[in-house]
Design an enzyme around this catalytic site. Structure first.
Site, short mmCIF file in Angstrom:
data_model
loop_
_atom_site.label_atom_id
_atom_site.label_comp_id
_atom_site.label_asym_id
_atom_site.label_seq_id
_atom_site.Cartn_x
_atom_site.Cartn_y
_atom_site.Cartn_z
CE1 TYR A 1 30.26 -20.01 60.57
CE2 TYR A 1 30.14 -19.85 58.18
CZ TYR A 1 29.61 -19.59 59.42
OH TYR A 1 28.43 -18.89 59.52
CG ASP B 1 30.09 -23.10 76.60
OD1 ASP B 1 29.74 -23.21 75.40
OD2 ASP B 1 31.20 -23.51 77.02
CE LYS C 1 27.06 -21.73 61.01
NZ LYS C 1 26.13 -21.62 62.14
CB SER D 1 26.04 -20.34 56.73
OG SER D 1 26.84 -19.49 55.94
#
Length: 259
Positions: A155, A62, A159, A142
């Site tokens: 999100y 993890d 990034k 991203s």
């Protein structure tokens, strides 16, 4: 020059972009440490790598747990006899209006997408320095790390954070001969984008597949991105041709976001 004989560790390599990167680096001559949470899928990718004539080892970790990331790198060094390239690929997506995001959701995505990258940078750099060698650290950002997109705002924030970590780490580790860069994909045809599409469907009522289709319509090169497209660029970042490049988070999106 190539990466033949090098050892690369890729997180999130049981499927999708991570699998694509693992296979490409193996084709280019590297031995591969595969890290993820799904042993059966890791085993399948390991067999693909071995079929290419390269060594592979798997490790369940993890990445939000710092100790597990350090352990994964120790495992790669022990089983494959070295350590040269770290690819912090693992991450999760989230589709939700900013007004509706909960503290628990924010904590989870930051632990994986940001903390996981930080631990990967830390652990890889520490290993390179201990081995008295140069190294490559490559992380997943991203297009959402360059532009904030509606409904994936948290999100996007994670990034953007990867870009910040990449720049800071590049400056901190340059004197040790360690380069730190990031890749910024666009709309990649993977299971993760299927989950994103489903998330948009629940919010907007769009038919399944419609959001994916709409985003793809904005790609200048006219097709969805494939894991192989991302992997080809990561191969460049992993190899000697990028030795004079550090601190960069480069768009590889078929022409969606321009900088």
């Amino acid at each position: 020059m190539s990466i033949s004989g090098k050892v690369a560790l890729i997180t999130g390599s049981a499927q999708g972009i991570g699998r694509g990167i693992a296979l490409r680096l193996a084709k280019d001559g590297a031995d591969i440490a595969l890290v993820d949470l799904k042993q059966d899928k890791l085993d399948a990718v390991a067999k693909e790598i071995e079929a290419l004539g390269r060594k592979a080892t798997t490790f369940i970790a993890d990445i939000s747990d710092r100790d597990q990331v350090y352990a994964a790198i120790d495992h790669a060094e022990k089983e494959l006899g070295g350590f040269d390239i770290m690819v912090n690929n693992a991450g999760i997506a989230q589709v939700k209006a900013l007004a509706d995001v909960t503290p628990e959701e924010v904590e989870r995505i930051f632990k994986i997408n940001v903390n996981g990258v930080l631990w990967g940078i830390q652990a890889a750099a520490a290993k390179f320095i201990a081995r008295k060698q140069k190294g490559k650290i490559i992380s997943a950002s991203s297009i959402a790390g360059h532009d904030g997109f509606a409904m994936i705002g948290v999100y996007s924030a994670t990034k953007f954070a990867v870009r910040g970590l990449t720049q800071a780490a590049a400056r901190e580790y340059a004197s040790a001969g360690i380069t730190v860069n990031a890749y910024c994909p666009g709309v990649v045809d993977t299971d993760m984008w299927g989950e994103i599409d489903d998330g948009f469907s629940k919010i907007t009522g769009a038919a399944q597949g419609e959001t994916f289709k709409q985003y793809c319509a904005g790609i200048a090169l006219g097709r969805p991105e494939l894991p192989e497209d991302v992997a080809a660029f990561v191969s460049y970042l992993a190899g000697p041709d990028s030795d004079y490049m550090t601190g960069q988070a480069v768009l590889i999106d078929g022409g969606m976001v321009y900088r």
